[in-house]
Design an enzyme around this catalytic site. Structure first.
Site, PDB file in Angstrom:
ATOM      1  N   LYS A   1     -12.925   1.759  -3.195  1.00  0.00           N
ATOM      2  CA  LYS A   1     -14.077   2.014  -2.329  1.00  0.00           C
ATOM      3  C   LYS A   1     -15.192   2.700  -3.100  1.00  0.00           C
ATOM      4  O   LYS A   1     -16.369   2.383  -2.935  1.00  0.00           O
ATOM      5  CB  LYS A   1     -13.651   2.877  -1.132  1.00  0.00           C
ATOM      6  CG  LYS A   1     -12.765   2.165  -0.123  1.00  0.00           C
ATOM      7  CD  LYS A   1     -12.387   3.110   1.007  1.00  0.00           C
ATOM      8  CE  LYS A   1     -11.483   2.432   2.018  1.00  0.00           C
ATOM      9  NZ  LYS A   1     -11.073   3.365   3.108  1.00  0.00           N
TER      10      LYS A   1
ATOM     11  N   GLU B   1       0.829  -1.202   0.000  1.00  0.00           N
ATOM     12  CA  GLU B   1       0.000   0.000   0.000  1.00  0.00           C
ATOM     13  C   GLU B   1       0.866   1.256   0.000  1.00  0.00           C
ATOM     14  O   GLU B   1       0.487   2.278  -0.561  1.00  0.00           O
ATOM     15  CB  GLU B   1      -0.935   0.000   1.222  1.00  0.00           C
ATOM     16  CG  GLU B   1      -2.041   1.040   1.126  1.00  0.00           C
ATOM     17  CD  GLU B   1      -3.113   0.846   2.183  1.00  0.00           C
ATOM     18  OE1 GLU B   1      -4.097   0.143   1.903  1.00  0.00           O
ATOM     19  OE2 GLU B   1      -2.957   1.404   3.289  1.00  0.00           O
TER      20      GLU B   1
ATOM     21  N   HIS C   1       8.103 -26.741   1.798  1.00  0.00           N
ATOM     22  CA  HIS C   1       7.594 -27.881   1.033  1.00  0.00           C
ATOM     23  C   HIS C   1       6.583 -27.428  -0.010  1.00  0.00           C
ATOM     24  O   HIS C   1       6.239 -28.181  -0.919  1.00  0.00           O
ATOM     25  CB  HIS C   1       6.955 -28.903   1.983  1.00  0.00           C
ATOM     26  CG  HIS C   1       7.924 -29.464   2.959  1.00  0.00           C
ATOM     27  ND1 HIS C   1       8.684 -30.586   2.702  1.00  0.00           N
ATOM     28  CD2 HIS C   1       8.291 -29.050   4.205  1.00  0.00           C
ATOM     29  CE1 HIS C   1       9.467 -30.840   3.750  1.00  0.00           C
ATOM     30  NE2 HIS C   1       9.243 -29.925   4.665  1.00  0.00           N
TER      31      HIS C   1
END
Length: 529
Positions: free
Chosen positions: A455, A322, A351
């Site tokens: 938003k 951000e 793994h």
């Protein structure tokens, strides 16, 4: 490079902070002295920029605000005596409040003690507290914490179901700077209804962490909530862990918040030094710049070799991405900057993806987080002279070596143990590294226009949903998607309309879909009265 040369390079580039017992090893980043010299003037500017930031320069032009999270761990740096005193007072208020909760001086109406916490927040109001809870919460905390960090109904249900028999002794933290952010607002409303469903007075359980005068502050004041703690406009979400956002839940869990603040302050002091080799944040910024050619061309893979640091990579995702993910630089040029961050714990997740890290696309650099102390007590031997912790250390060193042998660069951060001081220190270390790197690449690390764009787009979808429902109710007949879009004055948004009605239908929200779902042109939509 042969073993002798590597050992010499290791000694040359190893940073050690004696007070914190923290090491930073950038020797396996393959920059040379000429590269370091070429960045000297950029670093001089970066150090100057950070000095101005701490003095109160406006660093977020979108919101005309200062960036002062550094003042939280050293209040004497705050630009006014009044602000210094306020920061000091708030920490004391948090400690007093937490002590009263722990002793039962503050308790719920129907129980002698609070037993649990529901923490409602999003982004920085959740990621920092979650990381710290995972890293530092005692095995038997005075209050167990549970997070609602999304607007996912099933996720909210899961927390409320787990706490259904303890809701009457569960404290609720609602964290939102403005009080208008949808995710924490939605969580608050749902939790509030759950309390009402058990005939519990929500106001006797609720704490607001918000800015003075915000929507949330006004709700808490009008309803008589249990307490309110202030947020500041000069503290961004991703750097808010040392504010009330992180300190209130930490203190309630019995975590040493003074230790966190002290560790962060000590690291801040170290990262103000303008000598590159003596400044660990500058060494990180240098390494990031080298790895990605100053353009974020390689990802940052974060591998903490300690279960309690599992969420550190998730915390760093927001802090780094951000802050650094920007379309334009400070001169208005389109640069598309950023560093992608991902990772998980070692050795478990070796793994999962170390095979690709070593042999696949070389589009990353690794960051190993090493903890020297295996456990508080002595360890039993698994083999002759070997413990489980020895294996963990061996896996870290072996992976680092295997990556380097195949021309994959890495950084190693080493701390003596996971405690409040070291966690505070590594949070502060990466805070400063992000700021310095942003200056090197000439971007603003302290605003987030892309988040605001997302938003707004979400709000537009919800407004469209209201239009669609209005049309369906008014028409009282089946409509094709095209007809529905036309009547909603949104012919250019037919795909969004389809997804809206599909979602409403799936959740039995009075929308009926008639036709073959594979043939959208023939689909009919209607409203069930």
């Amino acid at each position: 490079m042969d073993a002798t040369a590597l050992w010499q390079r290791y000694q040359k580039w190893l940073y050690f902070h004696e007070g914190l017992g923290l090491y930073l090893d950038v020797s396996r980043m393959r920059f040379d002295d000429a590269f370091v010299e070429s960045l000297q003037s950029k670093f001089e500017k970066a150090f100057a920029d950070m000095t101005q930031l701490e003095k109160g320069a406006i660093a977020n032009p979108d919101e005309d605000r200062m960036v002062g999270h550094y003042w939280l761990r050293n209040p004497d740096l705050a630009p006014t005596p009044e602000l210094t005193q306020e920061i000091v007072n708030v920490v004391e208020q948090i400690e007093v409040f937490a002590e009263k909760v722990h002793t039962g001086a503050i308790h719920p109406p129907k129980a002698p003690r609070f037993t649990d916490i529901i923490s409602i927040g999003i982004g920085g109001s959740a990621l920092g507290p979650q990381f710290v809870a995972e890293a530092l919460s005692p095995d038997f905390p005075p209050l167990a914490i549970h997070f609602i960090d999304n607007t996912d109904p099933a996720g909210i249900d899961r927390i409320l179901t787990q706490l259904r028999n303890r809701l009457s002794s569960t404290l609720v933290l609602v964290t939102s700077k403005s009080g208008g952010t949808p995710e924490p607002r939605n969580g608050m409303i749902e939790v509030k209804k759950a309390y009402a469903g058990q005939n519990l007075d929500f106001s006797q359980y609720a704490i607001a962490i918000t800015m003075s005068g915000s929507k949330l502050d006004k709700i808490g004041e009008s309803e008589g909530w249990l307490a309110s703690f202030p947020m500041y406009d000069w503290v961004g979400g991703r750097t808010s862990e040392m504010s009330t956002v992180g300190l209130v839940p930490a203190a309630l869990q019995g975590i040493d918040i003074r230790g966190m603040l002290e560790g962060a302050k000590e690291m801040d002091d170290a990262t103000r030094i303008s000598d590159l080799k003596r400044n660990p944040a500058a060494l990180l910024a240098l390494s990031w710049y080298f790895a990605g050619n100053g353009k974020g061309e390689k990802d940052m893979v974060v591998l903490p070799y300690k279960d309690s640091l599992l969420l550190f990579s998730r915390y760093l995702q927001q802090l780094v991405m951000e802050s650094l993910g920007k379309e334009k630089d400070l001169d208005g040029n389109v640069v598309h900057q950023g560093i992608a961050v991902y990772g998980n714990k070692g050795s478990t997740d070796q793994h999962a993806y170390v095979q690709q890290l070593r042999d696949g696309v070389s589009n990353f650099f690794a960051t190993f987080i090493e903890v020297l102390q295996d456990r508080r007590n002595s360890s039993p031997e698994i083999e002759d002279g070997i413990t489980s912790g020895d294996y963990l250390s061996g896996f870290l060193q072996g992976t680092r070596q295997a990556l380097y042998e195949n021309h994959r660069d890495s950084i190693t951060v080493t701390i003596p143990q996971v405690n409040s001081r070291t966690v505070g220190a590594i949070i502060a270390l990466y805070d400063r590294a992000v700021g310095l790197y942003a200056s090197l690449v000439n971007i603003n690390a302290y605003h987030q226009p892309g988040v605001e764009a997302g938003k707004k787009a979400a709000a537009d979808i919800l407004d469209l949903q209201k239009q669609v429902i209005g049309v369906l109710k008014a028409e009282n007949t089946s409509l094709s998607l095209e007809e529905l879009a036309q009547k909603a004055n949104a012919s250019d948004k037919i795909e969004s309309i389809y997804k809206i009605v599909r979602h409403l239908h799936a959740n039995q929200r009075s929308v009926l879909l008639d036709g073959n779902l594979r043939e959208l042109n023939n689909l009919k939509v209607s409203w069930k009265s």
